[in-house]
Design an enzyme around this catalytic site. Structure first.
Site, PDB file in Angstrom:
ATOM      1  N   GLU A  49      56.668  35.801  42.520  1.00  0.00           N
ATOM      2  CA  GLU A  49      57.335  36.072  41.240  1.00  0.00           C
ATOM      3  C   GLU A  49      56.846  37.364  40.582  1.00  0.00           C
ATOM      4  O   GLU A  49      57.582  38.006  39.846  1.00  0.00           O
ATOM      5  CB  GLU A  49      57.160  34.902  40.274  1.00  0.00           C
ATOM      6  CG  GLU A  49      57.945  33.647  40.654  1.00  0.00           C
ATOM      7  CD  GLU A  49      57.171  32.742  41.608  1.00  0.00           C
ATOM      8  OE1 GLU A  49      56.119  33.163  42.114  1.00  0.00           O
ATOM      9  OE2 GLU A  49      57.640  31.603  41.839  1.00  0.00           O
ATOM     10  N   PHE A 111      54.455  17.522  35.539  1.00  0.00           N
ATOM     11  CA  PHE A 111      54.346  18.306  36.765  1.00  0.00           C
ATOM     12  C   PHE A 111      54.952  19.693  36.553  1.00  0.00           C
ATOM     13  O   PHE A 111      56.057  19.827  36.051  1.00  0.00           O
ATOM     14  CB  PHE A 111      55.052  17.588  37.924  1.00  0.00           C
ATOM     15  CG  PHE A 111      55.040  18.380  39.197  1.00  0.00           C
ATOM     16  CD1 PHE A 111      53.844  18.663  39.843  1.00  0.00           C
ATOM     17  CD2 PHE A 111      56.215  18.881  39.726  1.00  0.00           C
ATOM     18  CE1 PHE A 111      53.829  19.414  41.002  1.00  0.00           C
ATOM     19  CE2 PHE A 111      56.209  19.632  40.895  1.00  0.00           C
ATOM     20  CZ  PHE A 111      55.008  19.907  41.533  1.00  0.00           C
ATOM     21  N   GLN A 112      54.200  20.722  36.917  1.00  0.00           N
ATOM     22  CA  GLN A 112      54.610  22.127  36.788  1.00  0.00           C
ATOM     23  C   GLN A 112      54.974  22.505  35.355  1.00  0.00           C
ATOM     24  O   GLN A 112      55.862  23.320  35.119  1.00  0.00           O
ATOM     25  CB  GLN A 112      55.744  22.458  37.755  1.00  0.00           C
ATOM     26  CG  GLN A 112      55.266  22.332  39.209  1.00  0.00           C
ATOM     27  CD  GLN A 112      56.145  23.054  40.194  1.00  0.00           C
ATOM     28  OE1 GLN A 112      57.353  23.105  40.036  1.00  0.00           O
ATOM     29  NE2 GLN A 112      55.525  23.610  41.236  1.00  0.00           N
ATOM     30  N   LYS A 161      64.758  22.055  31.723  1.00  0.00           N
ATOM     31  CA  LYS A 161      65.749  21.657  32.730  1.00  0.00           C
ATOM     32  C   LYS A 161      66.944  20.928  32.111  1.00  0.00           C
ATOM     33  O   LYS A 161      68.087  21.158  32.497  1.00  0.00           O
ATOM     34  CB  LYS A 161      65.063  20.770  33.764  1.00  0.00           C
ATOM     35  CG  LYS A 161      65.900  20.516  34.990  1.00  0.00           C
ATOM     36  CD  LYS A 161      65.093  19.799  36.061  1.00  0.00           C
ATOM     37  CE  LYS A 161      66.002  19.151  37.087  1.00  0.00           C
ATOM     38  NZ  LYS A 161      66.309  20.020  38.221  1.00  0.00           N
ATOM     39  N   MET A 469      39.969  55.141  43.531  1.00  0.00           N
ATOM     40  CA  MET A 469      39.683  55.600  42.176  1.00  0.00           C
ATOM     41  C   MET A 469      38.376  55.010  41.647  1.00  0.00           C
ATOM     42  O   MET A 469      37.606  55.694  40.972  1.00  0.00           O
ATOM     43  CB  MET A 469      40.843  55.249  41.240  1.00  0.00           C
ATOM     44  CG  MET A 469      40.689  55.806  39.838  1.00  0.00           C
ATOM     45  SD  MET A 469      40.471  57.588  39.857  1.00  0.00           S
ATOM     46  CE  MET A 469      42.166  58.137  39.638  1.00  0.00           C
TER      47      MET A 469
HETATM   48  C1  LIG Z   1      45.481  44.528  39.459  1.00  0.00           C
HETATM   49  C2  LIG Z   1      44.409  45.525  39.351  1.00  0.00           C
HETATM   50  N1  LIG Z   1      43.140  45.215  39.716  1.00  0.00           N
HETATM   51  C3  LIG Z   1      42.157  46.146  39.622  1.00  0.00           C
HETATM   52  C4  LIG Z   1      42.423  47.402  39.153  1.00  0.00           C
HETATM   53  C5  LIG Z   1      41.295  48.410  39.028  1.00  0.00           C
HETATM   54  N2  LIG Z   1      41.577  49.569  39.927  1.00  0.00           N
HETATM   55  C6  LIG Z   1      42.115  50.701  39.455  1.00  0.00           C
HETATM   56  S1  LIG Z   1      42.386  51.823  40.656  1.00  0.00           S
HETATM   57  C7  LIG Z   1      41.755  50.809  41.827  1.00  0.00           C
HETATM   58  C8  LIG Z   1      41.699  51.242  43.261  1.00  0.00           C
HETATM   59  C9  LIG Z   1      43.025  51.322  43.897  1.00  0.00           C
HETATM   60  O1  LIG Z   1      42.859  51.461  45.279  1.00  0.00           O
HETATM   61  P1  LIG Z   1      44.010  51.967  46.196  1.00  0.00           P
HETATM   62  O2  LIG Z   1      45.252  51.223  45.921  1.00  0.00           O
HETATM   63  O3  LIG Z   1      43.551  52.008  47.602  1.00  0.00           O
HETATM   64  O4  LIG Z   1      44.275  53.427  45.642  1.00  0.00           O
HETATM   65  P2  LIG Z   1      43.398  54.761  45.769  1.00  0.00           P
HETATM   66  O5  LIG Z   1      42.689  54.930  44.478  1.00  0.00           O
HETATM   67  O6  LIG Z   1      42.474  54.588  46.930  1.00  0.00           O
HETATM   68  O7  LIG Z   1      44.414  55.817  45.985  1.00  0.00           O
HETATM   69  C10 LIG Z   1      41.330  49.612  41.253  1.00  0.00           C
HETATM   70  C11 LIG Z   1      40.678  48.519  41.997  1.00  0.00           C
HETATM   71  C12 LIG Z   1      43.754  47.662  38.755  1.00  0.00           C
HETATM   72  N3  LIG Z   1      44.098  48.843  38.240  1.00  0.00           N
HETATM   73  N4  LIG Z   1      44.705  46.743  38.890  1.00  0.00           N
END
Ligand SMILES: Cc1ncc(C[n+]2csc(CCOP(=O)(O)OP(=O)(O)O)c2C)c(N)n1
Ligand SMILES: [Mg+2]
Lengths: 574, 157
Positions: A49, A111-112, A161, A469
């Site tokens: 979803e 439920f749910q 529902k 990042m």
């Molecule tokens: C749902 C979620 N969890 C954690 C983060 C924290 N976060 C920001 S950038 C990042 C790394 C992203 O890694 P990747 O998709 O491999 O991208 P890259 O930076 O390597 O290009 C994380 C863990 C986030 N922004 N969103």
């Protein structure tokens, strides 16, 4: 003769000109699904979803229309939450329909059952729990109106529902008026005049445009204003595309990973004109030192955005388009010749750049080539992290609604389902998801959605093997302690590994994953293979996953450390 | 700084949760909040006393206005207004202190709601300041339990 709740929902979707619904079934929405079976509304079955919410969001961002998603009660509804929060932060018009246990059972921990209106109250513009079928027509009408007007946002309707089965004679309203909700569109002429006077006097003005510009559809008016006044324009991440980045007065993006020339311009400006932007901390850095010499003008449809983070001298509440039309009628240019010259020199002196390599693929190179191969004519969605920033920096955006990215919430896993939503809206356009290897895995299951619905989305993974990042922050500010950021780390791995000690297991093998879903998978190791791979991907009409194996420890520059002043930019390459 | 804000809202379920959620989510401090029906049963009036500087009050105002079910927000920063709140107090009292307590309550036009050999329950209304003074005067006798409604307010004129 009355209509059932489910029939009313179908009628509403038709009358609101909804062409696509993204969703996932369950016991509490089975009556609605039964209606969809013979309907002319296209239903897209996602595989989670969250994917439905992001796809509806991507559809909305690409078109400006309200995106619609549908989920069952309980876990179905809670799975929408991240998508709603993402849309809420970025002011995206969306209507989320979800099932609920029958009214007689609400509150019984049935439920749910989940209190989804309670859960989503802080992440929706508004939400409804429908307890009487006679209210349903009015509620849906209001939901579409609220979602798409004023400062847009997601609206959730919780549909027990029994309400879907109950019969009402109340017709679906044609028009709507609400005493408690009347957004202001018209900018006050006195304030517009003040702004015009300030522009006339300013020597170093800058326009700082955000997502509100795109929502308002005011890009033509912005171009006209710039032509009349020679004011340079920088945009936020969400504002990309509202002003052509090929224009000599474009400063591209500002902020934490903005261009040096944009940030210099903001630090030096004497009149900062913010349009549909909200002075987010990723934009301003240390707020006390943001635009220190400037008078601040702020055009925004949301009064609460004005003077929230810093004091605004010339507030103009209203729709950007209306305000700019009024402004363009009376504005006279100031003397900005010298300023434009300074900016031209900055742009020459500090271009966005990276150190290229002869063999290893640099992630920036991939983005540049996507720009070149598509001639800039593509919808680009992004995931979150380095990939997102490189996608923002190294593609030149020229069209509104061309760039789809989760800015406010920064939701990993947004890009791919959003690309699916955009592709649904524009089947003949090229839609790329510029992805990270981490983010893509957060909604990788939507490959099934893309393949089943024959949506030729192109996923370009900038695969650095890291949550890049976060790794970058660890490298720069935490003595390279890569805690929890290596995506290839196995049980036997040592701390402080180097590339030589790293195993060669692909986790996952994205090509195999793609093929497992009957999509096209490609792995690209060499620089000279980047362009041919892109060309091949564009030629095929199928869903494609390109796994670009890129430099592992490349960093995004320039960078303003979190909380620092925009002056303290790390340029990275010297 | 305390500010009084009067908010007309649609009389619908969930409105109170929206307003309360707004305050907690954005870190605003509520001193008191009252809600009740108005002359028009489809609308309720909330009277909220918030603690914060002018910038906070401005955001409170704007954010309240942003809620879909809010019809009108009036802050009494500049407008003059009348206010009242009600307090009910249960005090220790015996044959020695009872008449003193009743006298003090009288001065404040208070009412005696209940008397037993050990306790007395008093009701009083007035401005928040007045209610505060009454409480201060009666505190030495020993307040066992107390309930305040929080302020309601209307603009003058
Ligand atoms: C749902 C979620 N969890 C954690 C983060 C924290 N976060 C920001 S950038 C990042 C790394 C992203 O890694 P990747 O998709 O491999 O991208 P890259 O930076 O390597 O290009 C994380 C863990 C986030 N922004 N969103
Ligand atoms: Mg990565």
């Amino acid at each position: 003769m009355g209509k059932t709740g489910a029939e009313i929902i179908m009628e509403a979707l038709r009358k609101e000109k909804v062409e696509a619904v993204f969703g996932y079934p369950g016991g509490a929405v089975i009556d609605i699904f039964d209606m969809l079976f013979n309907s002319d509304i296209n239903f897209y079955l996602v595989r989670h979803e969250q994917g439905a919410a992001h796809a509806a969001d991507g559809y909305a961002r690409a078109t400006g229309k309200v995106g619609v998603c549908l989920a069952t009660s309980g876990p179905g509804a809670t799975n929408l939450v991240t998508g709603l929060a993402t849309a809420y932060m970025d002011s995206i018009p969306m209507v989320a329909l979800c099932g609920q246990v029958p009214t007689s059972m609400i509150g019984n921990d049935a439920f749910q059952e989940a209190d989804i209106t309670g859960i989503t109250r802080p992440v929706t513009k508004h939400n409804y729990l429908v307890k009487n079928v006679d209210e349903l027509p009015q509620v849906i009408k209001e939901a579409f109106y609220i979602a798409s007007s004023g400062r847009p946002g997601p609206v959730l309707i919780d549909l027990p529902k029994d309400i879907q089965k109950a019969v009402t004679k109340v017709p679906y309203p044609d028009t709507i008026k609400m005493r408690s909700y009347q957004p202001t569109y018209e900018g006050h002429i006195k304030q517009v005049e003040k702004l015009a006077q300030a522009i006339k006097k300013a020597k170093r003005p800058v326009i700082y445009a955000g997502g509100g510009m795109l929502i308002s559809g005011a890009h033509k008016e912005l171009l006209e204003l710039v032509d009349k006044t020679n004011i340079p324009v920088t945009t936020t991440l969400l504002g990309l595309g509202c002003f052509p980045e090929t224009h000599p007065l474009s400063l591209k993006m500002l902020g934490m990973h903005g261009s040096q020339f944009a940030n210099y311009a903001v630090m030096e400006t004497d009149l900062l004109i913010s349009i549909g932007a909200r002075f987010d901390d990723r934009v301003t850095g240390k707020i006390d030192e943001f635009a220190p010499n400037a008078k601040i003008a702020h055009i925004d449809i949301d009064p609460s955005a004005i003077s929230k983070n810093l004091t605004v001298h010339i507030p103009v509440v209203g729709d950007a388009k209306d305000v700019l039309q009024k402004l363009n009628k009376i504005v006279e240019p100031g003397d900005t010749a010298e300023w434009c010259e300074t900016i031209r020199k900055w742009k020459e002196q500090y271009p966005l750049a990276y150190k290229d390599d002869a063999d290893i693929i640099k992630p920036q190179y991939v983005v540049e080539k996507i720009y070149e191969v598509t001639g800039g004519d593509a919808i680009i969605s992004t995931e979150v992290g380095q990939n997102q920033m490189w996608a923002a920096q190294f593609f030149k955006y020229t069209h509104p609604r061309q760039f789809l990215s989760s800015g406010g919430l920064g939701t990993m896993g947004y890009g791919f389902p959003a690309a699916i939503g955009a592709q649904v809206a524009f089947p003949d356009k090229l839609v790329f998801d510029i992805a990270g290897d981490g983010s893509f895995q957060m909604n990788i299951q939507e490959l099934a959605t893309a393949v089943c619905h024959e949506l030729p989305v192109k996923v370009a993974i900038l695969n650095n093997g890291y949550l890049g990042m976060v790794r970058q922050w660890q490298e720069l500010f935490y003595s390279k302690r890569y805690s929890g950021t290596c995506l290839l780390k196995e049980k036997g791995c040592i701390h402080n590994c180097d590339e030589k000690s790293c195993g060669s297991t692909l986790i996952p093998d994205f090509v195999k994953v793609a093929e497992g879903y009957s999509a096209v998978g490609m792995r690209i190791f060499k620089k000279q293979d980047v362009v041919p791979a892109l060309e091949e991907a564009i030629k095929t009409k199928r869903t494609v996953v390109m796994d670009f194996v890129v430099a592992k420890e490349e960093n995004v520059f320039p960078m303003v450390p979190a909380g620092a002043s925009l002056r303290q930019m790390l340029s990275g390459i010297s | 700084m305390k500010h009084t804000v009067s908010v007309l809202v649609e009389n619908k379920s969930g409105v109170l949760a929206r307003v309360a959620g707004l305050f907690s989510g954005r870190g605003f401090n509520i001193d008191s909040l009252t809600v009740g029906e108005t002359q028009d049963p489809s609308m309720s009036r909330m009277t909220i006393v918030v603690n914060g500087d002018d910038a906070v009050l401005e955001q409170v105002n704007k954010q309240l206005n942003k809620l879909i079910d809010v019809v009108k927000v009036q802050d009494f920063k500049t407008a003059s207004f009348v206010e009242a709140e009600l307090v009910v107090m249960k005090l220790h009292s015996n044959s020695k202190t009872r008449s003193e307590i009743v006298q003090i309550a009288d001065i404040f036009h208070g009412k005696i709601l209940d008397v037993t050999d050990k306790n007395i329950i008093i009701e009083a209304t007035g401005t928040t300041d007045k209610v505060d003074s009454l409480i201060n005067l009666l505190r030495p006798y020993g307040i066992k339990e107390m309930a305040r409604t929080g302020k309601v307010a209307l603009a003058k004129g």
